[in-house]
Design an enzyme around this catalytic site. Structure first.
Site, PDB file in Angstrom:
ATOM      1  N   HIS A   1     -68.111   3.823 -63.388  1.00 55.10           N
ATOM      2  CA  HIS A   1     -68.380   5.229 -63.507  1.00 55.10           C
ATOM      3  C   HIS A   1     -69.649   5.478 -64.509  1.00 55.10           C
ATOM      4  CE1 HIS A   1     -64.904   6.853 -61.242  1.00 55.10           C
ATOM      5  NE2 HIS A   1     -64.341   5.562 -61.632  1.00 55.10           N
TER       6      HIS A   1
ATOM      7  N   LYS B   1     -69.207  20.451 -70.330  1.00 53.93           N
ATOM      8  CA  LYS B   1     -68.606  18.853 -70.141  1.00 53.93           C
ATOM      9  C   LYS B   1     -68.792  18.393 -71.493  1.00 53.93           C
ATOM     10  CE  LYS B   1     -73.058  18.962 -68.126  1.00 53.93           C
ATOM     11  NZ  LYS B   1     -72.733  18.455 -66.724  1.00 53.93           N
ATOM     12  N   ARG B   2     -68.521  17.080 -71.666  1.00 45.74           N
ATOM     13  CA  ARG B   2     -68.246  16.471 -72.816  1.00 45.74           C
ATOM     14  C   ARG B   2     -69.589  16.347 -73.636  1.00 45.74           C
ATOM     15  NH1 ARG B   2     -63.409  13.667 -74.352  1.00 45.74           N
ATOM     16  NH2 ARG B   2     -64.640  12.849 -76.129  1.00 45.74           N
TER      17      ARG B   2
ATOM     18  N   THR C   1     -69.478  15.835 -61.769  1.00 48.21           N
ATOM     19  CA  THR C   1     -68.708  16.648 -60.779  1.00 48.21           C
ATOM     20  C   THR C   1     -68.498  18.027 -61.154  1.00 48.21           C
ATOM     21  OG1 THR C   1     -66.662  15.636 -61.996  1.00 48.21           O
ATOM     22  CG2 THR C   1     -67.066  14.479 -60.277  1.00 48.21           C
TER      23      THR C   1
ATOM     24  N   LYS D   1     -68.356  21.586 -58.705  1.00 48.51           N
ATOM     25  CA  LYS D   1     -67.482  22.690 -58.838  1.00 48.51           C
ATOM     26  C   LYS D   1     -68.199  24.057 -58.748  1.00 48.51           C
ATOM     27  CE  LYS D   1     -64.289  19.458 -61.006  1.00 48.51           C
ATOM     28  NZ  LYS D   1     -64.266  18.367 -62.225  1.00 48.51           N
TER      29      LYS D   1
HETATM   30  C1  26W Z   1     -64.191   2.618 -73.150  1.00 47.85           C
HETATM   31  C2  26W Z   1     -64.609   3.977 -73.459  1.00 47.85           C
HETATM   32  C3  26W Z   1     -64.927   4.734 -72.074  1.00 47.85           C
HETATM   33  C4  26W Z   1     -64.115   5.853 -71.961  1.00 47.85           C
HETATM   34  C5  26W Z   1     -64.408   6.194 -70.588  1.00 47.85           C
HETATM   35  C6  26W Z   1     -65.919   4.490 -71.426  1.00 47.85           C
HETATM   36  C7  26W Z   1     -66.264   5.068 -70.297  1.00 47.85           C
HETATM   37  C8  26W Z   1     -65.648   6.028 -69.725  1.00 47.85           C
HETATM   38  C9  26W Z   1     -65.690   6.952 -68.357  1.00 47.85           C
HETATM   39  C10 26W Z   1     -65.846   5.947 -67.481  1.00 47.85           C
HETATM   40  C11 26W Z   1     -66.871   7.722 -68.698  1.00 47.85           C
HETATM   41  C12 26W Z   1     -66.943   8.774 -67.529  1.00 47.85           C
HETATM   42  O1  26W Z   1     -65.941   9.754 -67.391  1.00 47.85           O
HETATM   43  N1  26W Z   1     -67.705   8.829 -66.727  1.00 47.85           N
HETATM   44  C13 26W Z   1     -67.882   9.851 -65.849  1.00 47.85           C
HETATM   45  O2  26W Z   1     -67.397   9.391 -64.621  1.00 47.85           O
HETATM   46  C14 26W Z   1     -67.544  10.614 -63.751  1.00 47.85           C
HETATM   47  C15 26W Z   1     -66.718  10.291 -62.385  1.00 47.85           C
HETATM   48  O3  26W Z   1     -67.429   9.260 -61.679  1.00 47.85           O
HETATM   49  C16 26W Z   1     -68.980  10.781 -63.280  1.00 47.85           C
HETATM   50  O4  26W Z   1     -68.961  11.906 -62.437  1.00 47.85           O
HETATM   51  C17 26W Z   1     -70.035  11.079 -64.535  1.00 47.85           C
HETATM   52  O5  26W Z   1     -71.129  10.977 -64.439  1.00 47.85           O
HETATM   53  C18 26W Z   1     -69.551   9.917 -65.531  1.00 47.85           C
HETATM   54  O6  26W Z   1     -70.353  10.036 -66.915  1.00 47.85           O
END
Ligand code: 26W
Length: 849
Positions: free
Chosen positions: A360, A561-562, A669, A673
């Site tokens: 992701h 968003k974050r 996403t 929405k």
């Molecule tokens: C280990 C720390 C950590 C925690 C969460 C690293 C990475 C994440 C997630 C993978 C980050 C995340 O939420 N990525 C998002 O995933 C969405 C669903 O696929 C995408 O639509 C977003 O673009 C992406 O930033």
């Protein structure tokens, strides 16, 4: 028909009264709203449990192939509203509450929004469970039941304060504690080697720590089919909290208070990091807890059905949502060789046919790595398997690339004392997928290039999607009715139907109705902000509420968003300053009124992100208090952005800000929405924006701007980004940026320093601002002007809106899940078995009222 309706209402009322008596010893007239809410939820829940039970039995009975979705995060949103929607019970519920003199909005307010995730990843997981269940694919989700979800954000004089999210303060009516299904997870200890009959090394463990993982199951309700039949699947969340033996009294008595409760508090807190590496020991323990408990559960359940494990790849699939649960690969191999008398070779073969991995993110700081020593100490048996996996894999690379040692080093799972979880996941999985076309290309050609060369067949793309049930049907009832009246109701289960809306793009009545719906959603949002979105002083005391427009003819411009540098909220903030300056110079320079909303959480330790929150707050304060311009422009920082707030904001939005630097947003996403709710996108060529544009066609996608991915790469390569030059040569940008350093926004030292740091960071450190905020700013500004030019003509604008909504068919999570099933899992849909369903209903009716 009428009779049935009446019947159902009185039964429902009777059930609520029943629960009030048996659970609370109260008659209805004196029950509190809280008690009533619970009784009401329990009454509604009964509907679900029958289908839930029947779904489980139907799947087991038919030996249907099943997918297990393992994810550290879920953001399901409120269950009450979603269950009413998916059960199609809105009318009944309204009538019931009406007769009992209670209010649905009050009930929904009392329902909690479980924040068991950070952002995109967690919400996607929840959309996928909705689509899997609605489409009747046999499925089961695993996660952790964090006692505290993502922190609640308060903004104290512009500063983000994190408060614990106590979502379990009161009884949560949507979960079922399952003591009989508890599992034990082992950590640390000493390993004792032995050899199995194939000559493979296996290890037993001594002096280990053992933790009890207790599951809580939440039913996930699918949307009914044409015959009003629906499946219900399960989200199983593990907790270490309610197992008293997880507490270590001996340690407590020895004065080690913290250590004593480490295991009972293991699932206490969600790590609040999004796209940021954590690397902490407790996080590794959490990840393994989820993996170990879930894998035991999966194997035991399927052994009961199939009696053995060698046919499992044809019977089950496991989807690893990012690398966070990637240890599942290692744990499966270990269990196969130790408990099921398989050779290592066979165990690996089965595992890699069962597991699949979705990536992701491509940000370096979010690609997980674990310290080798840490893994060795905490998970000694699993470490041995990782070593073996790596040894075998490196041998394969050496054999194929004739001792290309540099390549072996690059591809090794273990490098410089760190274990690369993505490499482990790729090696141990059958399919690896990215979440949008561009993202997958980057995985194949850059991040995992060597692996793609070695395993070209493994890599596939499945573009993300969202469920139109929560994100349209539930949150935008008026727009749903508008659709029903024009294209019928089929879009709820088949979102490709939405294209039929385009036929109405020039119909005056349609355009007018659409405008009215948006206005009424804006009114709702404004009312919400007026009442609930606070401005607080530096001690958190509420001073006032954000001001809103009285007029509904205002462009609602949202970025939700974050907070992350790559998402470039900073660029949006600078644009807001440019707008402010334009209006200060000439109030008529802009033809439309604009309300700029920003919402999102910053990771607690992410300093730059927190400074951007502060910056936006200070800009909003300046704008909102300036009588010269605040009739034309207002800004609002939404506090504590979450799923529930998204459901209020998104239906009211006109403009969707998707402005990440090209090549960094895996998919996004929120973009989807906002679009299905009738916002137009101002966006870069990044993530799923590209595919949205393709669907909408260039004609109706007028606000694309900024550097393309290749241009970004080129500038990075030549190190040719010169923010200072842009600043010197662009008066408007210069003026906006100067406001960060000349004190026009700040009123104390802290604010001054924070904004000064941002100023220096943007201008002077090419090393830091990898996200090229100034580079795209002029093109962003110009495009924002185009937005206003279109917005002044409501019919034209709404024609575009219709084309955007009508082109979103592809972005339903139903389509994504269909692709997962076709390209990876190979599942068959499983309807409720009629005989089983009748049997469950009979049992239920015998024992119920
Ligand atoms: C280990 C720390 C950590 C925690 C969460 C690293 C990475 C994440 C997630 C993978 C980050 C995340 O939420 N990525 C998002 O995933 C969405 C669903 O696929 C995408 O639509 C977003 O673009 C992406 O930033």
């Amino acid at each position: 028909m009428e009779n049935n309706f009446e019947n159902e209402i009185s039964k429902f009322i009777q059930k609520i009264k029943h629960y009030l008596i048996v659970n609370f010893g109260k008659v209805e007239s004196i029950s509190s709203n809280e008690e009533f809410y619970l009784a009401f939820s329990y009454a509604l829940r009964e509907k679900i449990i029958v289908n839930w039970t029947a779904t489980k039995y139907s799947i087991d009975e038919s030996s249907a192939k099943k997918v297990y979705f393992i994810c550290l995060e879920y953001l399901p949103g409120k269950f009450l509203s979603n269950n009413i929607t998916n059960l199609n019970k809105l009318e009944i519920v309204k009538a019931v509450l009406n007769r009992m003199d209670r209010n649905l909005i009050e009930m929904i307010k009392l329902d909690v929004d479980p924040g068991l995730g950070n952002g995109g990843l967690g919400r996607l997981a929840s959309c996928y469970l909705d689509s899997l269940t609605t489409q009747k694919y046999p499925s089961f989700g695993y996660g952790l039941r964090y006692q505290y979800g993502i922190f609640e954000q308060e903004i104290w004089n512009g500063v983000q304060i994190e408060k614990p999210d106590c979502w379990l303060l009161n009884e949560f009516p949507w979960e079922f504690r399952k003591d009989a299904d508890a599992r034990f997870v082992k950590y640390s200890g000493n390993i004792k080697p032995a050899t199995n009959r194939y000559g493979d090394e296996v290890y037993s463990l001594e002096d280990f720590q053992e933790i009890r993982a207790l599951p809580f199951d939440i039913p996930i309700v699918g949307y009914p089919d044409k015959n009003q039949k629906y499946n219900v699947s399960t989200l199983r969340l593990w907790s270490t909290k309610d197992s008293p033996r997880n507490f270590e009294l001996q340690r407590y008595n020895a004065g080690q208070i913290g250590e004593a409760s480490e295991n009972s508090s293991l699932t206490d807190v969600l790590y609040p990091n999004d796209n940021n590496e954590v690397g902490k020991r407790i996080r590794l323990k959490q990840e393994f807890l989820l993996v170990s408990a879930s894998i035991q559960d999966i194997i035991d359940h399927n052994i009961k059905i199939y009696g053995e494990v060698t046919n499992l790849p044809g019977k089950i699939q496991i989807q690893l949502n990012d690398t966070h649960p990637a240890l599942a690969i290692v744990e499966l191999i270990r269990i196969f060789i130790t408990n099921h008398d398989l050779s290592y070779k066979k165990a690996f073969e089965l595992t890699s046919q069962i597991c699949n991995f979705t990536n992701h993110t491509i940000l370096k700081e979010s690609l997980e790595e674990w310290n080798e020593e840490r893994v060795k100490t905490l998970l000694p048996r699993q470490y041995k398997i990782i070593e073996k996996l790596n040894y075998d894999f490196c041998s394969q690379i050496r054999a194929k690339y004739l001792n290309d040692e540099e390549r072996v080093r690059r591809m090794s799972i273990i490098q410089d004392g760190q274990i690369k979880m993505a490499f482990l996941a790729i090696i141990g999985c059958n399919k690896v997928n990215g979440v949008a076309y561009l993202h997958t290309e980057i995985l194949k050609n850059k991040i995992f290039k060597d692996f793609h060369e070695f395993y070209p067949e493994k890599f596939i793309n499945i573009t993300n999607g969202i469920t139109q049930r929560r994100w349209l049907l539930e949150c935008n009832l008026k727009l749903s009715e508008f659709l029903d009246n024009r294209i019928g109701e089929n879009w709820r289960r088949d979102f490709s139907e939405i294209k039929k809306l385009k036929e109405f793009a020039k119909d005056k009545k349609t355009l007018e109705e659409l405008r009215k719906i948006k206005q009424s959603n804006k009114l709702k949002l404004f009312e919400y902000i007026k009442k609930n979105n606070f401005i607080r002083d530096y001690k958190g005391k509420i001073l006032s509420h954000y001001p809103v427009f009285d007029d509904l003819n205002v462009l609602v411009d949202v970025q939700i968003k974050r907070f992350h540098e790559y998402k470039r909220q900073l660029m949006n903030a600078l644009h807001l300053l440019m707008l402010y300056n334009d209006l200060k110079n000439d109030i008529n320079s802009r033809k439309v009124k604009r309300f700029v909303l920003m919402g999102g959480k910053a990771a607690p330790g992410y300093k730059t992100a927190k400074s951007v929150v502060l910056l936006f707050y200070l800009i909003a304060k300046k704008i909102n208090s300036d009588p010269d311009i605040n009739s034309k422009l207002k800004a609002c920082l939404i506090e504590n952005y979450n799923v529930s707030k998204a459901e209020i904001i998104i239906p009211a939005a006109d403009l969707s800000e998707q402005i990440s630097i090209a090549g960094y947003e895996a998919s996004g996403t929120g973009n989807m929405k906002l679009s299905i709710n009738g916002a137009l996108t101002i966006g870069t060529e990044d993530g799923a924006n590209i595919e949205m544009r393709e669907e909408v066609t260039d004609q109706y996608w007028p606000f694309s701007f900024g550097l393309k991915k290749e241009e970004v790469e080129k500038i990075l390569e030549d190190r040719s980004y010169r923010p200072k030059d842009i600043y010197e040569n662009n008066e408007k940008i210069k003026n906006a940026l100067n406001m960060l350093s000349n004190g026009s926004l700040t009123s104390n030292e802290f604010e001054k320093n924070s904004l000064n740091e941002l100023y220096n960071f943007i201008l002077f450190s090419t090393d830091n601002d990898k996200f090229f905020v100034l580079k795209d700013l002029q093109s962003f500004y110009d495009t924002q002007k185009k937005v206003e030019d279109l917005y002044i003509d409501p019919d034209k604008w709404n024609e575009y809106v219709i084309h955007n909504i009508g082109s979103m068919g592809k972005f339903s999570s139903d389509r994504s899940i269909e692709e997962y099933s076709n390209l990876i899992w190979n599942l068959k849909k499983c309807d409720l078995n009629e005989i089983i369903y009748e049997r469950v209903k009979n049992d239920y009716f015998e024992s119920s009222l």
